[in-house]
Design an enzyme around this catalytic site. Structure first.
Site, PDB file in Angstrom:
ATOM      1  N   GLY A  67       0.819  -1.203   0.000  1.00 58.87           N
ATOM      2  CA  GLY A  67       0.000   0.000   0.000  1.00 58.87           C
ATOM      3  C   GLY A  67       0.847   1.245   0.000  1.00 58.87           C
ATOM      4  N   GLN A  68       0.166   2.366  -0.171  1.00 55.51           N
ATOM      5  CA  GLN A  68       0.827   3.658  -0.193  1.00 55.51           C
ATOM      6  C   GLN A  68      -0.132   4.700   0.343  1.00 55.51           C
ATOM      7  OE1 GLN A  68       2.318   4.815  -4.001  1.00 55.51           O
ATOM      8  NE2 GLN A  68       3.216   6.729  -3.270  1.00 55.51           N
ATOM      9  N   GLY A  69       0.366   5.589   1.162  1.00 56.35           N
ATOM     10  CA  GLY A  69      -0.478   6.626   1.743  1.00 56.35           C
ATOM     11  C   GLY A  69       0.357   7.780   2.225  1.00 56.35           C
ATOM     12  N   THR A  70      -0.172   8.495   3.205  1.00 55.75           N
ATOM     13  CA  THR A  70       0.551   9.647   3.723  1.00 55.75           C
ATOM     14  C   THR A  70       1.833   9.236   4.438  1.00 55.75           C
ATOM     15  OG1 THR A  70      -0.793   9.524   5.725  1.00 55.75           O
ATOM     16  CG2 THR A  70      -1.566  10.976   3.982  1.00 55.75           C
ATOM     17  N   VAL A  74       4.488   0.672   1.986  1.00 51.76           N
ATOM     18  CA  VAL A  74       4.676  -0.529   2.793  1.00 51.76           C
ATOM     19  C   VAL A  74       4.829  -1.696   1.839  1.00 51.76           C
ATOM     20  CG1 VAL A  74       3.683  -2.088   4.505  1.00 51.76           C
ATOM     21  CG2 VAL A  74       3.395   0.374   4.758  1.00 51.76           C
ATOM     22  N   ASP A 207      -4.265   6.711  18.859  1.00 50.10           N
ATOM     23  CA  ASP A 207      -4.745   6.451  17.490  1.00 50.10           C
ATOM     24  C   ASP A 207      -5.363   5.057  17.402  1.00 50.10           C
ATOM     25  OD1 ASP A 207      -5.336   7.044  14.898  1.00 50.10           O
ATOM     26  OD2 ASP A 207      -3.325   6.662  14.105  1.00 50.10           O
TER      27      ASP A 207
END
EC number: 2.7.11.22
Length: 667
Positions: A67-70, A74, A207
């Site tokens: 995945g990819q995000g802020t 990963v 969180d």
């Protein structure tokens, strides 16, 4: 002498035990000119390595990008020496001159200090080029001195974590996974054990959400993503009160994902406690039953309204100190609690009490992790499962989009269906009909030809295809004698309007063929002619059924001359639409139609369209002539009297006709 001799063996033992190697030179101590502080300058390690970090080469092999995000990318990887699957999380450094991120520094420090079965473990740190980058191109550029050099690859820090097959967010959105109450209790106990260990170690996670709750292949749940975690300086929590912030300690209130944010954070409290994590645990517990976040606020202000709509507006009894917080304006809108109506259908009273304790508005009245584990909810049946068993399918947060696409594709290919067993009860198969009378019923048409568009048995209409079909008899206006139009029901194959002049009269009533059935090779059948005298009412002909029903029935159940014609003919005549003829108006009107001129000649009012069916001995319709149909000698009240047995048979035949109509609608 004795002293000298005693010292010699000691020197020999020292020389044999310790080996003196090359002494490292100490760095030069320097003094800062501005501040006057002394410091030493450390030289970078050879080959660009970092103390405490390793490299990908020879140690790890990337398999796929998860995945990819802020946070960055990963990757799913493999440790080459142990063949163990790992997850490699990249730490983002936005600019060249930026320092190491404080969030990553906190996460690494806290994970090194926490060692619990329900907390993710940091295996190793890697400082290297990204796994997908190709350093060979840059090496060839240095050898060939090309004019257009490739971009210089940049090294990043990576956290090596154990690979987890699923997270709770992916499990809840996976339509193929169904959780039982025993599984939910098992996961809730694991979550509370991990949170309690974090709080007793004087840390706050800050969180808690379903995407940060990971599950391995053994069913062990682990808390992850400590990027927002920090240490607190007050007293640790106990069975009654949460861990305090400490004297004078002020924390940032913009923490925790908005949908899982506690009400004290929404109102701007900076002296919050470990109870902010318990609120997130309560949101996760409620999400088990709705399969989605329960408090989806669009903005920070709207999040407060969403919370108070569920739990009610705080007052002196529920949360006394709320009016002193910076965002106390939100508490002026009055809301009533809806948590009982929303979750009472999913939980027992004990389970509902457990949820209310986790989602209490006052943080000091909220359950702690220690007291939540001892709640009676975990002692009532069903008990928590000893081990969490999940399907072999991997379910991550990144797979939610794929689940929605699969559901959308399945819904687009498959039409809306009724609940299981609904269609079978409402419209049973004709083969399973209970025979309620001696009337013979037709079987549904099953054709293997692609051109067949209507469920009609060909052999019923034309057993000898060589015989030509007679054309439908034309009336004096040049059109078919079959009436049509919205006022007189649906007549397939007739394009004429439903005007009065096209209605059937005794003079033009005869034998006609259905154009739709004619195109399919059907046999002509008798028309929908209406008997129009009061004598017909005396004989019990029914005029209440609509023309569309008779048209469909005659298309499907026309009589077969080779079979029992008397039964089939009687069946047809029973369900035919009958009308009457008014000699004064010289026109045929439908029974009870208020829009036509004149008054209906029956005792039924103008608003009644379906006349009750009356059964009597029905003669052969071919014996009726125009003079007999036009007679009006019979009085209105000269209806035949029937016994209770005949009425019961009439009701049974009505039911049969209704069932046959439903079957015709299906085809």
């Amino acid at each position: 002498m004795s002293q000298e001799n005693s010292n010699v063996p000691a020197l020999k033992r020292t020389e044999s035990k310790y080996k003196i190697g090359r002494v490292k030179s100490l760095p030069t101590v320097q003094i800062d000119e501005k501040t006057g502080d002394s410091y030493i300058e450390l030289a970078p390690r050879s080959e660009g390595k970092i103390y405490g970090c390793t490299t990908f080469q020879g140690n790890y092999k990337e398999e796929e990008k998860l995945g990819q995000g802020t946070f960055g990318e990963v990757y799913k990887g493999l440790h080459l020496q142990t063949q163990r699957k790992v997850a490699m999380k990249r730490i983002i450094v936005n600019q060249e001159n930026d320092l190491f991120p404080i969030t990553a520094q906190r996460e690494i420090t806290i994970l090194k200090r926490l060692n619990h079965k329900n907390i993710i473990k940091l295996l190793e740190m890697v400082y290297d080029f990204p796994p997908e980058s190709n350093n060979k191109d840059y090496a060839q550029f240095n050898q060939n001195n090309s004019a257009n050099p490739p971009a210089v690859p940049k090294k990043f820090f990576y956290m090596i974590l154990p690979y987890m097959v699923a997270d709770l967010s992916g499990i809840l959105h996976n339509p193929r996974i169904e959780l039982k109450m025993a599984d939910i209790k098992n996961m809730m106990k694991q979550i509370l054990e991990g949170v309690n260990f974090i709080h007793c170690s004087k840390f706050m996670h800050r969180d808690i959400k379903t995407a940060n709750l990971l599950i391995d292949h053994n069913g062990v749940l682990k808390l992850a993503d400590f990027g927002l975690a920090r240490q607190y300086y007050g007293s640790p929590p106990n069975i009654k009160f949460p861990g305090s912030a400490g004297s004078g300690a002020k924390y940032t209130s913009v923490v925790v994902t908005r949908w899982y944010r506690a009400p004290e954070l929404v109102l701007g409290d900076k002296y919050y406690t470990t109870a902010v994590d318990i609120w997130g645990v309560g949101c996760v517990f409620a999400e088990f039953f709705e399969k989605k976040p329960i408090l989806q606020g669009k903005t920070d202000i709207d999040q407060g309204h969403v919370i108070f709509k569920l739990m009610g507006t705080p007052d002196e009894r529920t949360w006394e100190l709320a009016k002193y917080l910076p965002g106390a304006e939100l508490t002026k809108t009055e809301y009533k609690s809806t948590i009982d109506e929303r979750f009472g259908k999913h939980l027992t009273p004990t389970g509902l009490s457990f949820l209310k304790g986790l989602l209490a508005l006052d943080p000091y009245k909220r359950l702690t992790a220690m007291s939540a584990m001892k709640h009676p909810f975990f002692q009532e049946e069903p008990l928590a499962a000893d081990r969490l068993t999940l399907p072999c399918e991997e379910s991550h947060e990144a797979d939610i989009k794929r689940y929605k696409e699969e559901l959308h594709e399945a819904m687009s290919q498959k039409g809306p269906s009724a609940p299981p067993g609904h269609i079978k009860e409402a419209t049973p198969s004709p083969a399973k009909f209970e025979k309620k009378s001696g009337i013979k019923r037709e079987q549904p048409y099953q054709s293997n030809q692609k051109n067949d568009q209507y469920p009609i048995k060909r052999q019923k209409f034309n057993q000898n295809p060589s015989v030509p079909h007679p054309q439908p008899k034309a009336n004096r206006y040049g059109g078919s004698s079959l009436p049509s139009g919205p006022k007189y029901g649906r007549y397939e194959g007739n394009n004429h309007s439903g005007s009065l002049r096209n209605r059937i009269t005794p003079s033009n009533m005869g034998t006609h063929s259905n154009p739709r059935a004619e195109n399919m090779g059907s046999k002509p059948y008798q028309s929908e002619g209406r008997y129009s005298s009061n004598e017909d009412r005396k004989n019990g002909y029914n005029r209440g059924y609509s023309s569309s029903v008779n048209s469909r029935y005659n298309n499907r159940a026309a009589f077969n001359e080779t079979e029992d014609q008397s039964i089939t003919t009687t069946t047809l005549n029973r369900y035919r639409h009958k009308g009457y003829h008014d000699n004064n108006q010289s026109q045929t009107r439908l029974q009870g139609h208020s829009s036509l001129p004149g008054k209906p000649t029956s005792k039924y009012n103008s608003t009644q369209t379906n006349i009750p069916y009356r059964r009597t001995e029905i003669p052969n319709p071919n014996e009726y002539n125009a003079s007999k149909l036009g007679s009006q000698d019979t009085k209105k009240n000269d209806y035949p009297k029937h016994s209770e047995t005949q009425k019961q048979q009439n009701n049974e035949e009505k039911k049969i006709h209704s069932e046959q109509k439903d079957i015709a609608d299906l085809y």
